[in-house]
Design a protein around this motif. Structure first.
Motif, short mmCIF file in Angstrom:
data_model
loop_
_atom_site.label_atom_id
_atom_site.label_comp_id
_atom_site.label_asym_id
_atom_site.label_seq_id
_atom_site.Cartn_x
_atom_site.Cartn_y
_atom_site.Cartn_z
N ARG A 29 0.85 -1.29 -0.01
CA ARG A 29 -0.18 0.11 -0.07
C ARG A 29 0.97 1.23 0.06
NH1 ARG A 29 -3.75 2.94 3.39
NH2 ARG A 29 -5.20 3.79 1.82
N GLY A 62 -11.78 2.64 -1.66
CA GLY A 62 -12.70 1.64 -1.01
C GLY A 62 -13.07 0.62 -2.21
N HIS A 64 -12.69 -2.76 -4.47
CA HIS A 64 -11.97 -4.01 -4.33
C HIS A 64 -10.66 -4.00 -5.10
CE1 HIS A 64 -15.32 -5.42 -1.93
NE2 HIS A 64 -16.18 -5.25 -2.97
N GLY A 106 -7.47 0.07 0.32
CA GLY A 106 -7.21 0.61 1.75
C GLY A 106 -7.98 1.51 2.52
N PHE A 107 -8.66 2.27 1.67
CA PHE A 107 -9.59 3.39 2.28
C PHE A 107 -10.64 2.51 2.62
CE2 PHE A 107 -6.97 5.74 -0.33
CZ PHE A 107 -6.64 6.96 0.43
N ARG A 108 -11.47 2.87 3.82
CA ARG A 108 -12.51 2.35 4.37
C ARG A 108 -13.67 2.96 3.70
NH1 ARG A 108 -15.19 5.57 8.37
NH2 ARG A 108 -13.91 7.16 8.96
N ALA A 109 -14.79 2.26 3.68
CA ALA A 109 -16.01 2.84 3.17
C ALA A 109 -16.61 3.90 3.98
CB ALA A 109 -17.18 1.80 3.16
N ILE A 110 -16.97 5.14 3.44
CA ILE A 110 -17.32 6.19 4.42
C ILE A 110 -18.77 6.61 4.00
CG2 ILE A 110 -14.97 7.23 4.45
CD1 ILE A 110 -15.88 9.40 2.51
N ASN A 141 -22.31 -2.84 -1.84
CA ASN A 141 -21.37 -3.25 -1.20
C ASN A 141 -20.89 -4.49 -1.10
OD1 ASN A 141 -20.20 -0.41 -0.36
ND2 ASN A 141 -22.14 -0.14 0.64
N ARG A 148 -17.61 -2.73 -6.29
CA ARG A 148 -18.55 -2.14 -5.17
C ARG A 148 -19.07 -0.82 -5.86
NH1 ARG A 148 -15.13 -1.07 -0.44
NH2 ARG A 148 -16.56 -2.88 0.75
N ARG A 198 -23.10 4.59 2.69
CA ARG A 198 -21.80 4.07 2.95
C ARG A 198 -21.18 3.48 1.59
NH1 ARG A 198 -19.55 -0.98 4.19
NH2 ARG A 198 -21.71 -2.02 3.89
#
Length: 206
Positions: A29, A62, A64, A106-110, A141, A148, A198
């Protein structure tokens, strides 16, 4: 009945993709963050649009990692067409693609809130009757290797569906499903997935 059959085909296709071994993105990453600089000029700007035809450059944060790698490989091979994307992707090694994919994944779903123009309620119904959730998850998601969709720009999703419908983008499952959709259906589906709270966001690592 037709939609039910298409849904069964979609699930069977997904099972085949998983069992046959999908592209695995095992990237670094931190290296991907450095390599993403050539992508940031488009994918790192909120609301940035493709010049022609006009639609928003897709959100990647976010997404995949497997899907990002497979998309880059498709651009590099010419199987998926877009002038600047083909030019950028062909210069990337497999390791570069894996590293970039690891970075954006690597970014989270926000929590996001896109303004949409389609009918969200109708889009949700169409997603259910067309079996979209079988691959993409009920709210967009879903699990890898399928992309996604939640939080993606509405007009980008519409463009993607139009390209599948006309055969510009090749995927046996999506070509069949999109071919059965009206323009209104595609607009409403895009609005439904784009409206999810999200989901995907623009890559901005401050």
């Amino acid at each position: 009945m037709k939609n039910h059959i298409l849904w069964k085909v979609a699930v069977a296709g997904l099972a085949g993709m998983v069992s046959s071994g999908t592209v695995s993105a095992e990237g670094d990453r931190m290296s991907g963050k450095e390599k993403f600089y050539t992508c940031a000029g488009c994918h790192g700007i909120e609301g940035y649009s493709n010049a022609y035809p006009t639609y928003h450059v897709p959100k990647l944060a976010g997404q995949h990692d497997d899907y990002v790698v497979s998309s880059l490989k498709a651009y590099a091979s010419g199987a998926r067409r877009h002038g600047s994307m083909e030019g950028n992707a062909v210069s990337l090694s497999d390791k570069d693609m894996q590293d970039i994919a690891a970075y954006v994944a690597g970014f989270r779903a926000i929590n996001v809130k896109n303004a949409v123009t389609g009918n969200v309620a109708n889009g949700k119904k169409k997603a259910e009757t067309s079996g979209c959730g079988g691959c993409h998850g009920e709210d967009g998601n879903g699990e890898s290797p399928n992309p996604r969709l939640a939080g993606q720009y509405e007009n980008y999703l519409m463009k993607a569906l139009e390209d599948y419908k006309t055969g510009v983008r090749k995927n046996a499952i999506m070509n069949g499903l999109a071919g059965a959709l009206s323009n209104e259906d595609m607009h409403d589906l895009a609005a439904y997935y784009s409206s999810q709270a999200r989901g995907l966001s623009v890559v901005q690592d401050n």
